[in-house]
Write a protein that holds these residues in place. Structure first.
Motif, PDB file in Angstrom:
ATOM      1  N   MET A 170      16.098 -14.092   4.952  1.00 43.40           N
ATOM      2  CA  MET A 170      15.452 -14.978   3.990  1.00 43.40           C
ATOM      3  C   MET A 170      14.171 -14.348   3.472  1.00 43.40           C
ATOM      4  O   MET A 170      13.855 -14.443   2.279  1.00 43.40           O
TER       5      MET A 170
ATOM      6  N   LYS B 244      23.520 -17.903  -4.139  1.00 46.62           N
ATOM      7  CA  LYS B 244      23.899 -18.856  -3.100  1.00 46.62           C
ATOM      8  C   LYS B 244      22.708 -19.627  -2.548  1.00 46.62           C
ATOM      9  O   LYS B 244      22.868 -20.430  -1.623  1.00 46.62           O
ATOM     10  N   HIS B 245      21.533 -19.389  -3.103  1.00 48.39           N
ATOM     11  CA  HIS B 245      20.313 -19.995  -2.565  1.00 48.39           C
ATOM     12  C   HIS B 245      19.825 -21.148  -3.443  1.00 48.39           C
ATOM     13  O   HIS B 245      19.821 -21.057  -4.669  1.00 48.39           O
TER      14      HIS B 245
ATOM     15  N   LEU C  79      16.411 -23.907  -3.367  1.00 48.97           N
ATOM     16  CA  LEU C  79      15.175 -24.394  -2.762  1.00 48.97           C
ATOM     17  C   LEU C  79      14.850 -25.763  -3.334  1.00 48.97           C
ATOM     18  O   LEU C  79      14.882 -25.962  -4.541  1.00 48.97           O
TER      19      LEU C  79
ATOM     20  N   THR D 272      21.337 -22.023   1.947  1.00 49.03           N
ATOM     21  CA  THR D 272      22.161 -20.864   1.616  1.00 49.03           C
ATOM     22  C   THR D 272      23.603 -21.323   1.760  1.00 49.03           C
ATOM     23  O   THR D 272      24.080 -21.575   2.878  1.00 49.03           O
TER      24      THR D 272
ATOM     25  N   TRP E 235      15.525 -25.098   2.262  1.00 52.84           N
ATOM     26  CA  TRP E 235      16.149 -23.894   1.685  1.00 52.84           C
ATOM     27  C   TRP E 235      17.600 -23.868   2.143  1.00 52.84           C
ATOM     28  O   TRP E 235      17.900 -23.710   3.317  1.00 52.84           O
TER      29      TRP E 235
END
Length: 258
Positions: A80, A218-219, A221, A136, A134
């Motif tokens: 990360m 794929k992230h 926040l 993923t 966060w």
């Protein structure tokens, strides 16, 4: 890791600061036992108090992790940290990626097949503090975008627009365009992602304050400014549930219509 950024060093440094201020007040070396007591005792008292508060909050976060069935760590996972610089929320300050590496954020981590969820507190550029969830997620394929509340008259947003960092508006959705500051270089992909269903979900789910969002690949926040899980442990599950609603909406927006 820089020792002065660890959790145990901060109360010591605060105590030393109090002692220095006391010595400054006495205009030099204390001349009486009472003055020495005030200088050294005040510094020691402040250091112990901050140490106890910090330790108490860490214990609360650990207890929360056990109740939620999550893992408690001291630092963010290395993978990360390696991608933190891709996000505006985490890299508005050029030194912030390094600060993330050296700062104990006490993240809570949940790992499920195809999904990792990380909840942590921090002090971020432009905010006194914030809590971030966060994700993923293997089911996400997001263009790089950021979304935050649009604040009329905000000088930072005005200057950013003058510098060419333009907001993406939707002529057919004036409410979303008025309330949300949506940015990203892949405008066509972002417009496709933020379809009427997703835009409607955002403005109806948060009729007043809209949280900050940022996505890339794929992230995802999810950020709530001015919230701190370390001091408001009872609010953590609700924050995670809110973030999961956004994740689900974005997964649906990424899924091609059959």
């Amino acid at each position: 890791m820089a020792w002065y950024k660890t959790w145990w060093a901060r109360p010591i440094l605060l105590g030393l600061f109090v002692i220095v201020m006391a010595l400054t007040f006495f205009r030099g070396v204390p001349e009486t036992r009472l003055q020495w007591f005030v200088a050294l005792g005040g510094g020691l008292f402040m250091a112990i108090m901050l140490w106890k508060i910090s330790d108490y909050q860490r214990d609360e976060v650990r207890d929360l992790a056990r109740k939620m069935g999550w893992q408690h760590e001291e630092y963010l996972p290395p993978d990360m940290l390696a991608v933190a610089g891709q996000f505006r929320l985490l890299s508005l300050d050029s030194e912030f990626a390094q600060a993330l590496t050296n700062t104990s954020l006490n993240p809570l981590i949940s790992v499920q097949p195809g999904l990792r969820t990380v909840l942590f507190d921090g002090t971020f550029p432009g905010m006194s503090h914030a809590s971030i969830v966060w994700f993923t997620c293997d089911d996400l394929s997001l263009p790089s975008f950021s979304l935050e509340p649009e604040v009329p008259g905000d000088l930072g947003q005005i200057f950013a627009a003058w510098a060419g960092d333009q907001d993406i508006d939707f002529d057919d959705d004036p409410e979303f365009s008025r309330r949300c500051l949506l940015k990203g270089k892949e405008e066509a992909a972002i417009r496709t992602l933020f379809n009427p269903i997703l835009r409607g979900f955002i403005v109806k789910r948060w009729p007043s304050a809209i949280p900050a969002l940022e996505g890339n690949g794929k992230h995802l926040l999810f950020c709530w400014p001015n919230k701190k899980i370390g001091s408001e442990v009872s609010k953590a599950p609700g924050l995670v549930n809110e973030a999961r609603e956004v994740l689900q909406a974005l997964v649906q927006a990424c899924t091609p219509a059959s």
